[in-house]
Each structure stands twice: as structure tokens, then as C-alpha cells.
Design a protein around this motif. Structure first.
Motif, PDB file in Angstrom:
ATOM      1  N   TYR A 496     -27.862   1.322   6.346  1.00 28.64           N
ATOM      2  CA  TYR A 496     -28.743   0.415   7.079  1.00 28.64           C
ATOM      3  C   TYR A 496     -30.061   1.136   7.357  1.00 28.64           C
ATOM      4  CZ  TYR A 496     -27.340   3.176  11.168  1.00 28.64           C
ATOM      5  OH  TYR A 496     -27.114   4.200  12.051  1.00 28.64           O
ATOM      6  N   ARG A 497     -31.026   0.348   7.747  1.00 21.59           N
ATOM      7  CA  ARG A 497     -32.304   0.905   8.177  1.00 21.59           C
ATOM      8  C   ARG A 497     -32.567   0.455   9.606  1.00 21.59           C
ATOM      9  NH1 ARG A 497     -35.465   3.449   4.593  1.00 21.59           N
ATOM     10  NH2 ARG A 497     -35.050   3.155   2.352  1.00 21.59           N
ATOM     11  N   SER A 506     -29.326  -5.167   5.342  1.00 17.70           N
ATOM     12  CA  SER A 506     -29.661  -5.802   4.073  1.00 17.70           C
ATOM     13  C   SER A 506     -29.674  -4.755   2.960  1.00 17.70           C
ATOM     14  CB  SER A 506     -31.035  -6.476   4.153  1.00 17.70           C
ATOM     15  OG  SER A 506     -31.512  -6.777   2.854  1.00 17.70           O
ATOM     16  N   PRO A 507     -28.838  -4.921   1.930  1.00 20.24           N
ATOM     17  CA  PRO A 507     -28.839  -3.926   0.830  1.00 20.24           C
ATOM     18  C   PRO A 507     -30.163  -3.899   0.086  1.00 20.24           C
ATOM     19  CG  PRO A 507     -27.503  -5.867   0.261  1.00 20.24           C
ATOM     20  CD  PRO A 507     -27.857  -6.001   1.708  1.00 20.24           C
ATOM     21  N   LYS A 508     -30.830  -5.049   0.022  1.00 17.44           N
ATOM     22  CA  LYS A 508     -32.119  -5.079  -0.670  1.00 17.44           C
ATOM     23  C   LYS A 508     -33.195  -4.361   0.143  1.00 17.44           C
ATOM     24  CE  LYS A 508     -31.408  -9.232  -3.462  1.00 17.44           C
ATOM     25  NZ  LYS A 508     -31.960 -10.555  -3.866  1.00 17.44           N
ATOM     26  N   GLY A 512     -35.772  -1.006  -0.357  1.00 17.08           N
ATOM     27  CA  GLY A 512     -37.205  -1.233  -0.352  1.00 17.08           C
ATOM     28  C   GLY A 512     -37.622  -2.608  -0.835  1.00 17.08           C
ATOM     29  N   ASP A 513     -36.659  -3.477  -1.058  1.00 16.31           N
ATOM     30  CA  ASP A 513     -36.936  -4.840  -1.524  1.00 16.31           C
ATOM     31  C   ASP A 513     -36.973  -5.769  -0.307  1.00 16.31           C
ATOM     32  OD1 ASP A 513     -36.968  -7.373  -2.596  1.00 16.31           O
ATOM     33  OD2 ASP A 513     -35.373  -7.008  -4.055  1.00 16.31           O
TER      34      ASP A 513
END
Length: 597
Positions: A496-497, A506-508, A512-513
Motif C-alpha cells: 500500500y501507499r 490500489s495495486p495500480k 504509479g498508475d
């Protein structure tokens, strides 16, 4: 002078207005109207002079008792020295004439209510004595919360019809006050409608559905299913088609129409006596109700066929609901009594029959087998769940797991209309089912839509919570919240961020997506399914946003229903109707998404 509506003899689809004066011909006219109603089977009495009239509309009987106080009438002449310009017999006949002239304006329930209202006025005003009438009107204005504007309007027509010399005092005052009373009345009604239903009622609706299905598919014996089948069909059917209780009881026996795709349409009756389409009241099923066909789910069609098969042994029935089957569960004496009372009716299975079955379900099943406490909406006024109004510093709460509020037969129509509005049902079809011209009905049906949405999210949370606990993924020694559940569900995805409002899974976005960010209203983390809130400030912002949305949902629901009420089919109206429909769904979906945070 009294305004009445008559059908034109040369064209039965045309109605004309006529005025009836209180002269030598009015009684003959009334007796002729009575005889016409008797010949048509609407009135079962043989004489206009009977003190009690028995009316029927083919699915119920109504008794009209003309019991005005004769002693009080005589006192007005002998003691009060009033010149009433008529005898007691003439007065009694005038009331009967007034009712008979109104018989094709009103349903039989409304005629009875009007007669009881006239008796109440006479008793409280000493036959419209100027002083008594003035005092009564002053007191009545303070009780307009309980008044019926339709009765007041009809009452004004009645006193205009009577030739009593000093009645003009009451007439003038009543007419002067009528508009202000009406305005006040509708303001009160609007407030009542907005406060009428509380969270406990909507929670009970979902709870009732869950328990009924558990009883039906896992507990009920064949005998219990046979008795409760009408209730089961009512619940399953009127939750998707917003039928009134009487409309449900009048579904024809041959109601299933197969289509070319292997599905079914259901033939139902819908009243013509409501809203802007209200017509001449015939007091006949075939003329006061119209037949409509609507597609229904395959499983409901199977339930209907199963009920028809199970009730074949009780004989033929014109209507789907089999009255002989219901009678078979009663003691012999009760069977004989009810057959004598309702045996001549075309449709003996009535609302009261269905309500009897509902009462037994609450008593014998929900209370007897599930050990629930049945909470009344009207009783236990100290319970804040049951009051119509909450103080500013009070908050509504859900009822206890061991409690359930009693649902009324008409409630499913309310919920079905809201469910249609929250689903992808064509708004024109919703308008078709509402059938009301009264703007206050928008508050009655859609003034609580925010609470329905709140209960939907609450029940989803309960189901998710139980699933997590059953799978042993979370300890029940600490409070189980949506956020703690989300933390457990995200354990399998450690990546995670950290963002301003918490953790983004969000995996994207981790790679960085920002595709998911764009999808969530251009970076609005509140509307993103991957966010896990982490700090108190974020949760406070979330709760404030939910409060705003609850108000938006309620306002959007009321506006949408107002658009339905006013809709005439013009192009600009259809565009606005669709816009309001989509806005309501958008607010609802955002609220449900926020509840998952």
C-alpha cells in the motif's frame, strides 16, 4: 344548494354536474337515487327510511348508521327557541339524501367517515347553534392535525344544502376559516409525513424478510405453509410490484400469462379511485379496477402455481386468494359465522383476512418460535424509536436484535416504490404505479429514502461482520468496525501507499498508475474502494460527508417524486425526470460506498 355528479344517459363515459336545491323535489330525487343503487346491488336495504343502510362493493360490507340525537333536536326548538325550519325527520332525510347524492363521489369507507363526522359535528354544536358552533370551530382549528380536509369540504357542502335559518353564522365562519385551516393542515401533514417512519421500522422490514425466508424454507410444515401462503405471496409479490392490499386480494385466479421466452406475466387489478385518474365510483370490482399485465420473476410464478395446486381441493375461486382454504383452519362455529357474514360477496378474501394471517404470523411464529419481542409503533411512547419526533440532541438508533416492529399491509407498497427508485426501473413506470396527484404523498413515500439507504448499508455491514467472525479472522473481544474489517480483508495485500487520508491499497496506484484515482471522481479518496482511513480527522470528515449525503438523498427522493407527480409527458419534463432519477441513484451509491470505508 348541492353540486352532484351524474353520468350522461346517452354516453356513459361522460359526466355532468347538476345542482340540487332543498325544495319539494329533493327527497323524491334522493329516493330515486337510493332505488337505483339498490337495483345495482350497491345498497342491500329495501327502504330509504331504514335507520341503517348496508352497502357493498363486492369485496366488503359497510354499515351506515343514521343515529342523530332526536332529544337534542327537540330541545333546540322547545328550550332554545330556535326556528330550525324543518322537522327531525326532515333533517334525518336530508342527511340520507346528502349521503346518497355523494355515493358516486366517494368510496364506502369515506362515506362512513363522512357520516360519523356529521354526527360528531351535530352533537358538539347542538345542531349548529351559533354560539356552540363558534366555540367548536375555534377548538377544531387547534386540532387540525387530526382533521380530514375532505370531510371539512364535504361538510361545507352539507350546511350549504340545509335550510336551517341560523346556520349561516357557522357557514360564514367555516368558509372564512377553511383556507387557513387547509394551509395549516397541509403544513402539519408534510411534517408528519417526514417524521412518521423511524430507523427501527426500516430495520424491521429487512429483519422480517430474513426471518420469513428462514421460516418458509427451513422450518414451516406443510400445514403452516398452506395457512401462511397468502402472506408469503403478498410479501414476495408486493415487494417488487407496489400493489395496495386490496389490489393484491383481488388478483384474478387465472393471473399467469406465459410468454414466448418461457417467462410469465402477471395479471393484476389496479384501482381507478386514486389520484388524478380518479373516476366515477361504481362500487363494482370490474368497473372500479382495471386489469394490467406485468412481467414477474420465474420463481414467483412458480410460487403462485404451487399455491393454486395446493388449494384445488377447496373448490373453484374467482380470485387467486382462496377464502375456503382460510376458513378450513378455523373452528366450525367460526366458519359458519364468517360464511354467513361474507358468503354473498364476490371477493370474500379481504384485507381483514390477510391481516388476520399477518397477526398470527407475528404471534405464533416471530414471537412463539423465534422468541422476538413485538414492538408496536403506537405503544411504548417512552421508547425514542417509536416517537414521531426526536429532540435536537437526540439521535435515532437501530432496534435490538431481540425486537421487531410490526409491519402493516400497506408498508410493502412504500418500500417497493423506494426500491424501484433505487434500481434501474424506468421512472415512467414508477410514476404509473404511484398514481397520486397530492404533492404531500411525495413526502409520505420518498421522505424517508435516506433511512432506507442507511438500513441497507447497516445490514450489509452486519452480514460482512458475521462472515469475518465466522471465519475466525477477527477477534470479537474488541469492537468490530467497518475499518477493522477492511484491515483484515487487506491483510492478503500488504502493498500500500500512505496518502493524506490513510492507506491506499490500489495495486495500480502502488505501481504509479493513477487509473483508479481518475475512476474515483478524479482523485476523491472518499469515493475510492481502495482507501483505508487511518486517523480521527479523516473519520470525522467522512461522518460529516455521510450526514450531507443523507440529506441529499432525502431531498433528491422528494424532488424525484415531485417530478413524477407533475409529469405530463413533455420532452423537457422527461429529461428533468431522468436527471433527477440519476441524481438520486448517484447520491445513494456514493453513500453506500462511503459506508464501506
Amino acid at each position: 344548494m348541492l353540486l352532484i355528479k351524474k353520468r350522461a344517459l346517452e354516453d356513459k363515459s361522460i359526466y355532468i354536474n347538476e345542482f340540487v336545491d332543498f325544495d319539494s323535489k329533493w327527497l323524491d330525487r334522493a329516493r330515486k337515487e337510493f332505488e337505483d343503487c339498490r337495483q345495482n346491488g350497491i345498497i342491500l336495504n329495501s327502504s330509504f327510511d331504514d335507520c341503517t343502510w348496508i352497502l357493498t362493493n363486492e369485496h366488503k360490507y359497510t354499515r351506515l348508521n343514521f343515529v342523530f340525537p332526536q332529544t337534542l333536536f327537540q330541545e333546540q326548538i322547545s328550550k332554545k327557541r330556535r326556528s330550525l325550519s324543518m322537522s327531525f325527520e326532515e333533517f334525518n332525510n336530508a342527511v340520507k339524501a346528502f349521503i346518497i347524492f355523494k355515493i358516486h363521489y366517494n368510496t364506502q369507507n369515506k362515506l362512513k367517515a363522512l357520516l360519523l363526522f356529521l354526527i360528531k359535528v351535530v352533537e358538539n354544536t347542538d345542531y349548529f347553534h351559533p354560539k356552540k358552533a363558534s366555540d367548536w370551530l375555534d377548538g377544531y382549528r387547534k386540532k387540525e392535525r387530526d382533521s380530514s380536509m375532505r370531510q371539512i369540504n364535504d361538510f361545507l357542502g352539507f350546511i350549504d344544502f340545509l335550510p336551517i335559518s341560523d346556520i349561516h353564522v357557522m357557514k360564514v365562519q367555516a368558509q372564512e376559516d377553511f383556507e387557513s385551516m387547509k394551509e395549516s393542515y397541509y403544513m402539519v401533514q408534510k411534517g408528519n409525513s417526514l417524521n412518521r417512519r423511524q430507523l427501527g421500522e426500516f430495520q424491521s422490514y429487512f429483519y422480517f424478510d430474513k426471518l420469513f425466508k428462514q421460516f418458509w424454507f427451513h422450518i414451516a410444515t406443510e400445514s403452516e405453509k398452506l395457512y401462511y401462503y397468502p402472506l408469503f405471496l403478498w410479501w414476495e409479490l408486493t415487494n417488487i410490484l407496489p400493489l395496495r392490499p386490496t389490489e393484491f386480494t383481488l388478483i384474478p385466479y387465472n393471473c399467469l400469462i406465459p410468454n414466448s421466452e418461457g417467462g410469465y406475466k402477471l395479471t393484476i387489478r389496479r384501482t381507478t379511485l386514486k389520484g388524478i385518474n380518479k373516476k366515477f365510483v361504481f362500487h363494482k370490482i370490474d368497473e372500479d379496477y382495471e386489469l394490467f399485465d406485468y412481467p414477474i420473476p420465474f420463481h414467483i410464478a412458480n410460487y403462485i402455481k404451487d399455491y393454486q395446486e395446493k388449494t384445488k381441493k377447496f373448490g373453484d375461486s374467482v380470485f387467486l386468494m382462496n377464502y375456503e382454504c382460510f376458513l378450513s383452519f378455523l373452528p366450525p362455529f367460526s366458519q359458519l359465522t364468517l360464511k354467513a357474514k361474507r358468503g354473498q360477496l364476490l371477493a370474500p378474501f379481504s384485507i381483514s383476512t390477510l391481516d388476520t394471517i399477518l397477526m398470527h404470523f407475528y404471534k405464533d411464529i416471530l414471537q412463539g418460535k423465534f422468541n422476538l419481542e413485538i414492538v408496536s409503533k403506537e405503544s411504548n411512547k417512552e421508547n425514542r424509536l417509536l416517537t414521531n419526533e426526536l429532540k435536537d440532541n437526540e439521535e435515532e438508533h437501530f432496534i435490538k436484535p431481540t425486537q421487531i416492529m410490526k409491519i402493516n399491509l400497506g408498508d410493502t407498497r412504500h418500500f417497493a416504490l423506494i426500491n424501484m427508485a433505487l434500481s434501474d426501473v424506468n421512472p415512467i413506470l414508477i410514476k404509473d404505479f404511484t398514481g397520486h396527484s397530492d404533492i404531500n404523498m411525495s413526502y409520505h413515500y420518498f421522505g424517508h429514502i435516506d433511512k432506507i439507504v442507511k438500513c441497507i448499508s447497516y445490514n450489509k455491514f452486519k452480514e460482512l461482520r458475521q462472515t469475518i467472525i465466522d471465519e475466525g479472522k477477527i477477534s470479537t473481544l474488541r469492537p468490530v468496525t467497518l475499518n477493522s474489517i477492511k484491515s483484515i480483508l487487506n491483510k492478503d495485500n500488504e502493498r500500500y501507499r500512505v496518502v493524506d487520508l490513510g492507506k491506499c491499497f490500489s495495486p495500480k496506484f502502488y505501481e504509479g498508475d493513477i487509473t483508479h484515482c481518475v475512476e474515483a471522481d478524479n482523485g476523491d479518496c472518499f469515493n475510492c474502494k481502495f482507501i483505508e482511513l487511518s486517523d480521527k480527522e479523516s473519520k470525522e470528515i467522512l461522518e460529516n460527508r455521510k450526514m450531507v449525503l443523507e440529506k441529499e438523498i432525502k431531498d433528491d427522493g422528494i424532488y424525484f417524486f415531485n417530478m413524477i407527480t407533475k409529469y405530463k409527458g413533455y420532452l423537457n419534463e422527461e429529461a428533468e425526470l431522468n436527471r433527477s432519477f440519476l441524481k438520486l441513484q448517484q447520491s445513494t451509491n456514493e453513500y453506500l460506498n462511503l459506508e464501506q470505508k
